[in-house]
Design an enzyme around this catalytic site. Structure first.
Site, PDB file in Angstrom:
ATOM      1  N   ASN A  78       0.789  -1.235   0.000  1.00 39.33           N
ATOM      2  CA  ASN A  78       0.000   0.000   0.000  1.00 39.33           C
ATOM      3  C   ASN A  78       0.822   1.286   0.000  1.00 39.33           C
ATOM      4  OD1 ASN A  78       0.758  -0.394   2.661  1.00 39.33           O
ATOM      5  ND2 ASN A  78      -1.067   0.623   3.460  1.00 39.33           N
ATOM      6  N   GLU A  91       4.905  -3.790  12.097  1.00 42.73           N
ATOM      7  CA  GLU A  91       3.872  -2.750  11.983  1.00 42.73           C
ATOM      8  C   GLU A  91       2.708  -3.380  11.242  1.00 42.73           C
ATOM      9  OE1 GLU A  91       3.547   0.000  13.382  1.00 42.73           O
ATOM     10  OE2 GLU A  91       5.585   0.380  14.090  1.00 42.73           O
ATOM     11  N   CYS A 102      -3.045   1.945   6.706  1.00 44.12           N
ATOM     12  CA  CYS A 102      -3.160   1.304   8.018  1.00 44.12           C
ATOM     13  C   CYS A 102      -3.706   2.296   9.043  1.00 44.12           C
ATOM     14  CB  CYS A 102      -1.806   0.783   8.451  1.00 44.12           C
ATOM     15  SG  CYS A 102      -0.503   1.989   8.237  1.00 44.12           S
ATOM     16  N   GLU A 127       9.209   3.201  14.244  1.00 48.58           N
ATOM     17  CA  GLU A 127       9.816   3.513  12.959  1.00 48.58           C
ATOM     18  C   GLU A 127       9.838   5.038  12.795  1.00 48.58           C
ATOM     19  OE1 GLU A 127       9.698   0.465   9.903  1.00 48.58           O
ATOM     20  OE2 GLU A 127       7.554   0.428  10.263  1.00 48.58           O
TER      21      GLU A 127
HETATM   22  P1  NDP Z   1       0.623  -9.036   4.012  1.00 44.64           P
HETATM   23  O1  NDP Z   1       0.822  -9.327   5.447  1.00 44.64           O
HETATM   24  O2  NDP Z   1      -0.178  -9.964   3.209  1.00 44.64           O
HETATM   25  O3  NDP Z   1       2.045  -8.942   3.272  1.00 44.64           O
HETATM   26  C1  NDP Z   1       3.067  -8.093   3.744  1.00 44.64           C
HETATM   27  C2  NDP Z   1       4.410  -8.615   3.245  1.00 44.64           C
HETATM   28  O4  NDP Z   1       4.680  -9.870   3.881  1.00 44.64           O
HETATM   29  C3  NDP Z   1       4.444  -8.874   1.747  1.00 44.64           C
HETATM   30  O5  NDP Z   1       5.711  -8.560   1.242  1.00 44.64           O
HETATM   31  C4  NDP Z   1       4.198 -10.370   1.689  1.00 44.64           C
HETATM   32  O6  NDP Z   1       4.669 -10.936   0.493  1.00 44.64           O
HETATM   33  C5  NDP Z   1       4.997 -10.831   2.881  1.00 44.64           C
HETATM   34  N1  NDP Z   1       4.652 -12.167   3.372  1.00 44.64           N
HETATM   35  C6  NDP Z   1       3.497 -12.855   3.209  1.00 44.64           C
HETATM   36  N2  NDP Z   1       3.574 -14.075   3.817  1.00 44.64           N
HETATM   37  C7  NDP Z   1       4.809 -14.144   4.383  1.00 44.64           C
HETATM   38  C8  NDP Z   1       5.488 -15.143   5.156  1.00 44.64           C
HETATM   39  N3  NDP Z   1       4.912 -16.282   5.484  1.00 44.64           N
HETATM   40  N4  NDP Z   1       6.745 -14.884   5.564  1.00 44.64           N
HETATM   41  C9  NDP Z   1       7.340 -13.708   5.259  1.00 44.64           C
HETATM   42  N5  NDP Z   1       6.753 -12.743   4.524  1.00 44.64           N
HETATM   43  C10 NDP Z   1       5.499 -12.943   4.095  1.00 44.64           C
HETATM   44  O7  NDP Z   1       0.069  -7.555   3.944  1.00 44.64           O
HETATM   45  P2  NDP Z   1      -0.392  -6.713   2.671  1.00 44.64           P
HETATM   46  O8  NDP Z   1       0.734  -6.595   1.701  1.00 44.64           O
HETATM   47  O9  NDP Z   1      -1.684  -7.265   2.206  1.00 44.64           O
HETATM   48  O10 NDP Z   1      -0.611  -5.252   3.292  1.00 44.64           O
HETATM   49  C11 NDP Z   1      -1.767  -4.891   3.960  1.00 44.64           C
HETATM   50  C12 NDP Z   1      -1.574  -4.935   5.463  1.00 44.64           C
HETATM   51  O11 NDP Z   1      -0.487  -4.121   5.835  1.00 44.64           O
HETATM   52  C13 NDP Z   1      -2.768  -4.370   6.221  1.00 44.64           C
HETATM   53  O12 NDP Z   1      -3.096  -5.209   7.303  1.00 44.64           O
HETATM   54  C14 NDP Z   1      -2.281  -3.037   6.737  1.00 44.64           C
HETATM   55  O13 NDP Z   1      -2.921  -2.578   7.884  1.00 44.64           O
HETATM   56  C15 NDP Z   1      -0.845  -3.304   6.959  1.00 44.64           C
HETATM   57  N6  NDP Z   1      -0.054  -2.064   6.964  1.00 44.64           N
HETATM   58  C16 NDP Z   1       0.407  -1.583   8.161  1.00 44.64           C
HETATM   59  C17 NDP Z   1       1.123  -0.399   8.233  1.00 44.64           C
HETATM   60  C18 NDP Z   1       1.669   0.069   9.532  1.00 44.64           C
HETATM   61  O14 NDP Z   1       2.656   0.801   9.503  1.00 44.64           O
HETATM   62  N7  NDP Z   1       1.108  -0.320  10.666  1.00 44.64           N
HETATM   63  C19 NDP Z   1       1.367   0.415   7.031  1.00 44.64           C
HETATM   64  C20 NDP Z   1       0.849  -0.180   5.833  1.00 44.64           C
HETATM   65  C21 NDP Z   1       0.159  -1.371   5.811  1.00 44.64           C
HETATM   66  P3  NDP Z   1       3.662 -11.146  -0.762  1.00 44.64           P
HETATM   67  O15 NDP Z   1       3.156  -9.833  -1.148  1.00 44.64           O
HETATM   68  O16 NDP Z   1       4.543 -11.703  -1.781  1.00 44.64           O
HETATM   69  O17 NDP Z   1       2.600 -12.079  -0.250  1.00 44.64           O
END
Ligand code: NDP
Length: 477
Positions: free
Chosen positions: A150, A248, A282, A457
């Site tokens: 995002n 996060e 988020c 962060e």
């Molecule tokens: P995901 O948790 O699906 O993915 C985040 C990252 O983790 C991606 O690079 C993903 O790879 C990777 N990943 C997935 N499975 C694994 C695993 N088993 N081991 C290691 N890495 C893995 O989140 P989204 O990308 O869908 O993002 C949305 C989420 O992020 C929302 O819940 C949002 O709230 C949160 N978010 C939080 C923020 C904050 O600062 N608090 C800021 C922005 C977003 P791949 O894409 O290849 O699956």
């Protein structure tokens, strides 16, 4: 056939084991590019390269690190229009929103260019005569960074820049949905003079190569942003490997509107917080907690503004709301719209648009209560529950009654209530008469409860995560 964009390992661009198609969520026929998928061997090579390069990077003059980071920031800012267009095409936020994100990434690199020179320590008087105590900070070694779709350039920037400033080497794994901005960042760091192996990019699926980073004993720490579900998996893996971890994650951020709020300001803040960037922040306001005296006027005005929002291609200047990032995310959002209806909400908007691309009308879930699933689970789309409350105390209770604790907000003209809310809100970030989303780049960012784990962060506090403290005692004799 377009050229395949490669992984960046040991200062070289390397092919992968497969290819990801990066498509525009507003126009799925628009292929942005083909991106090489890293296999386990590429990840292994990236970690080896980082481990080899890190000691010299850490031993180099901080001025060298400062110069590389500052140059990277300058290049990002000089190319911001072009990178913003790419970001809009791959993630779907509007061009002004993308421009804001890219600008922020540039400023973050410039900021940590300065921080590289400010890494300090402490001199402490010893209780033993003739003894001196020194507290210093050292880099951790090789850090793995795992980022979501995002904020495809800002989040890689706000993790990489402090990691590099502190003298660590980096292996970055961006979300598979949005590799293009991270790929551009790798090119910019190469151009800025980052030595080979100090910054590595591996693209591909999280469950395969993200987990390879978590499992590898040569990785000293993992900084992750993403969903709570994946965060838990990563936390368990890091505990197993005794790695430092920073998570996060999600939010269900409350925005309280009291009877004494400036109505226009409150409607602006809620419209922005709930729906801008298609609700895919988020820090988005997903629970609007509104006092009964202002409730009906607020809902009437917010609904008029919601219904008038211009949805469309985010590259077009008139567009206010772009598409949802993917078909899977859109289907998940539509499931929540149905759930809110089943739970008894009066749903306004929320339907899929009859046009190509993953478009959904922003939705208000009226007559919601805080115990509904639609008010408790993160949706991560343009949907907000409206919860009516009698008074400030009930509003505060509802705001805090959530598993999450990232951001919270209040709209009020009362200093007393604003102050009490700031003090008692169980969130990492509190906004008064401002949207819950939208933060500065140089101050701490993070939450509490299921939203965050580990140190903050951004801003100077970011260095806490990327360094280890050493206490040294000396006796001159
Ligand atoms: P995901 O948790 O699906 O993915 C985040 C990252 O983790 C991606 O690079 C993903 O790879 C990777 N990943 C997935 N499975 C694994 C695993 N088993 N081991 C290691 N890495 C893995 O989140 P989204 O990308 O869908 O993002 C949305 C989420 O992020 C929302 O819940 C949002 O709230 C949160 N978010 C939080 C923020 C904050 O600062 N608090 C800021 C922005 C977003 P791949 O894409 O290849 O699956």
């Amino acid at each position: 056939m377009s050229q395949i964009q490669q992984n960046f390992v040991a200062g070289r661009w390397q092919a992968g084991d497969g290819v990801t198609e990066n498509r525009n969520p507003a126009r799925p026929d628009d292929l942005i590019g083909l991106y090489a998928k890293a296999g386990r061997e590429t990840v292994d090579a990236a970690i080896s390269a980082a481990a080899e390069a890190q000691p010299a990077w850490a031993a180099a003059s901080p001025q060298i690190r400062s110069d590389v980071l500052s140059r990277a920031g300058d290049i990002i800012l000089a190319r911001r229009e072009e990178i913003a267009r790419l970001l809009t095409r791959e993630e779907g936020k509007t061009l002004p929103e993308a421009l804001g994100e890219v600008t922020r990434a540039g400023h973050i690199f410039q900021f940590f260019g300065g921080e590289a020179l400010r890494l300090g320590g402490q001199k402490i008087a010893s209780t033993r005569a003739g003894c001196e105590g020194d507290v210093t900070r050292e880099p951790l070694g090789v850090v793995g960074l795992i980022t979501p779709w995002n904020f495809p350039i800002a989040i890689p920037a706000w993790k990489s820049a402090p990691a590099l400033a502190a003298g660590n080497a980096v292996v970055l794994k961006p979300a598979e949905l949005t590799p293009a901005c991270a790929h551009v960042l790798a090119m910019i760091l190469e151009e800025a003079g980052c030595p080979a192996g100090v910054f590595n990019l591996v693209m591909g699926s999280g469950s395969e190569i993200g987990s390879a980073l978590v499992e590898d004993p040569r990785i000293a720490a993992i900084s992750f942003t993403g969903s709570e579900r994946v965060g838990r998996v990563i936390a368990r893996g890091c505990a197993e490997g005794m790695k430092k971890v920073q998570l996060e994650m999600g939010g269900k951020n409350p925005m309280v509107v009291l009877d004494d709020a400036d109505l226009d300001l409150a409607v602006d803040a809620c419209l922005n917080g709930a729906f801008y960037a298609t609700g895919q922040r988020c820090t988005a306001s997903s629970r609007l907690i509104v006092q009964s005296g202002i409730h009906d006027a607020f809902v009437e005005r917010l609904e008029a503004r919601r219904a008038a929002l211009v949805l469309g291609d985010p590259l077009e200047p008139q567009t206010q709301i772009g598409p949802v990032v993917s078909e899977a995310q859109l289907q998940a959002n539509l499931d929540y719209v149905r759930l809110a209806e089943d739970e008894g909400c009066d749903v306004l908007g929320g339907a899929r648009l009859d046009r190509p691309g993953h478009f959904q009308a922003p939705a208000l879930f009226l007559c919601a209560t805080n115990d509904m699933r639609s008010s408790r689970e993160e949706i991560f789309g343009p949907c907000a529950s409206v919860i009516k409350v009698a008074d400030f105390d009930e509003a505060l209770d509802a705001a805090n009654d959530t598993r999450f604790g990232l951001s919270s907000g209040i709209c009020t003209g009362s200093l007393k209530h604003a102050t009490a809310f700031r003090q008692k809100s169980q969130a990492g970030m509190v906004m008064v008469n401002l949207p819950t989303a939208g933060v500065d780049h140089h101050v701490p960012f993070g939450g509490r409860k299921a939203s965050s784990l580990g140190s903050r962060e951004q801003g100077p506090m970011a260095m806490e995560f990327y360094t280890a403290v050493k206490t040294a005692y000396s006796f001159a004799g």
